[in-house]
Design an enzyme around this catalytic site. Structure first.
Site, short mmCIF file in Angstrom:
data_model
loop_
_atom_site.label_atom_id
_atom_site.label_comp_id
_atom_site.label_asym_id
_atom_site.label_seq_id
_atom_site.Cartn_x
_atom_site.Cartn_y
_atom_site.Cartn_z
N MET A 41 0.61 -0.88 0.24
CA MET A 41 -0.39 -0.10 0.28
C MET A 41 0.88 1.15 0.09
O MET A 41 0.36 2.10 0.72
CB MET A 41 -0.72 -0.01 1.09
CG MET A 41 -1.86 -1.06 1.25
SD MET A 41 -3.39 -0.48 2.20
CE MET A 41 -2.80 -0.79 3.92
N HIS A 45 9.07 0.70 3.36
CA HIS A 45 10.23 0.82 4.41
C HIS A 45 11.19 0.11 3.74
O HIS A 45 11.01 -0.77 2.85
CB HIS A 45 9.33 1.69 5.66
CG HIS A 45 8.58 0.20 5.70
ND1 HIS A 45 8.95 -0.43 6.56
CD2 HIS A 45 7.73 0.40 6.18
CE1 HIS A 45 7.74 -1.44 6.31
NE2 HIS A 45 6.52 -1.05 6.55
N HIS A 48 9.43 -3.04 3.65
CA HIS A 48 9.58 -3.28 1.53
C HIS A 48 10.96 -3.95 1.35
O HIS A 48 10.29 -4.88 0.04
CB HIS A 48 8.49 -2.40 1.32
CG HIS A 48 7.02 -2.26 2.03
ND1 HIS A 48 6.75 -0.68 3.00
CD2 HIS A 48 6.16 -2.47 2.35
CE1 HIS A 48 5.42 -0.97 3.35
NE2 HIS A 48 5.00 -2.10 2.94
N ASP A 171 2.26 -9.47 8.93
CA ASP A 171 0.71 -9.61 8.55
C ASP A 171 0.13 -11.19 8.74
O ASP A 171 0.23 -12.26 7.62
CB ASP A 171 0.47 -9.18 7.79
CG ASP A 171 0.29 -7.68 7.64
OD1 ASP A 171 0.46 -7.25 8.30
OD2 ASP A 171 1.04 -7.36 7.05
O1 PAF Z 1 -0.43 -5.71 3.06
C1 PAF Z 1 -0.73 -5.31 2.50
O2 PAF Z 1 0.26 -4.01 2.44
C2 PAF Z 1 -2.17 -5.13 2.23
O3 PAF Z 1 -2.81 -5.37 2.90
C3 PAF Z 1 -1.80 -5.52 0.67
C4 PAF Z 1 -1.47 -7.23 1.05
C5 PAF Z 1 -0.74 -4.84 -0.32
C6 PAF Z 1 -3.07 -5.76 0.00
O4 PAF Z 1 -3.01 -4.51 -0.24
#
Ligand code: PAF
Length: 301
Positions: A41, A45, A48, A171
């Site tokens: 999204m 950082h 990612h 997550d």
């Molecule tokens: O983890 C995230 O950033 C979001 O939930 C995702 C997987 C990009 C879906 O919008």
């Protein structure tokens, strides 16, 4: 030019191609080469960046590495931070350039939801029903959240048609549900989970950490400490592990616990005294100030 695995040296930086529509994406993807996708999204950082590096490692230098940047309205509740969620595509492109990303897909809401964002109650137009695992933990606190996540991930898979997609273990419930999505809907994507990236003091990296004041950031370390305490006591059973975690949290009144859950690795319920060798997971969600944070660690009983 494509950078090799690992942090790309300065000399190998290249500007990723930014596409905003399905047609533009189709125009740049060479379908004869493997494609890896890292859905995000934005607000990228180091966490990612580690997902991107893992994706590159998995598919190799010749593959096309796509990062999607899309703040998905369907996964935010009415009282959540959709409007104030950080958006800075220029900064995200810097990170992508540094990490050797080839294509950044940054669609508008209308591109992702051409017939409208599905209605919370009716579900129209078509959206993904995530099943019962979506109603516990994050799902209990954020009704509808995983319907939003799985719907957008299914759309991204349909648009990009990746061979490999990488998601963070931070997550953990999301990762488990995405694996279910792929299995249950027979999608041909290899879903790879990446270990949680942490600051040196243990705080899990998250786009929401930027909302924390310096004082709140110190308090937030209690989440990782509590999970670590549960991990250390897991060999004494579930209650001992839970008590150890709660003990840590009791010493940190600035952390308002939403949930602390000790589950099997697949998020199912644990027996009170699991068989030795059983793998589990400790998951936590808490508010520090106004910021809601989540984290998790593996358990070995
Ligand atoms: O983890 C995230 O950033 C979001 O939930 C995702 C997987 C990009 C879906 O919008």
């Amino acid at each position: 030019m494509t950078a090799p695995a690992g942090t790309a040296p300065e000399t190998l930086r290249h500007t990723p191609t930014v596409v905003r529509t399905r047609a533009e994406l189709d125009g740049v993807l060479d379908r004869s080469r493997p494609v890896a996708l890292v859905p995000t999204m934005g607000a990228l950082h180091d966490g990612h960046a580690s997902l991107v590096r893992l994706a590159r490692e998995r598919v190799g230098a010749d593959a096309t590495l796509v990062v999607s940047v899309f703040v998905n309205p369907l996964q935010f509740g009415p009282d959540e931070d959709f409007d104030r969620y950080p958006r800075d595509l220029e900064a995200d492109l810097e990170v992508c350039a540094r990490e050797g990303v080839d294509v950044v897909l940054a669609p508008a809401v209308e591109e992702m939801y051409p017939t409208g964002v599905p209605h919370a109650l009716t579900g129209d137009p078509v959206s993904v029903h995530p099943g019962a695992t979506a109603d516990i933990l994050e799902g209990a606190s954020r009704p509808g959240h995983f319907r939003g996540v799985l719907t957008v991930v299914a759309k991204l898979f349909g648009l990009v048609r990746p061979d490999v997609a990488v998601f963070g273990e931070k997550d953990y419930q999301q990762l488990a549900l995405i694996r279910r999505l792929v299995d249950d809907l027979c999608l041909r994507v290899d879903v790879v989970g990446a270990p949680t990236d942490r600051d040196p003091d243990g705080l899990a990296r998250s786009s929401r950490n930027r909302y924390l004041s310096a004082d709140e950031r110190v308090r937030a370390l209690a989440l990782n400490r509590a999970l670590g305490a549960a991990q250390q006591r897991a060999s004494y059973g579930v209650e001992a592990a839970r008590a150890a975690a709660l003990d840590v949290l009791a010493g940190e009144p600035g952390v308002r616990l939403d949930y602390l859950a000790l589950t099997r690795a697949d998020l199912g319920e644990l027996a009170e005294r699991p068989e030795p060798g059983t793998e589990g997971r400790a998951l936590i969600a808490a508010r520090v100030g106004t910021t809601r944070l989540i984290d998790n660690l593996p358990l070995q009983f």
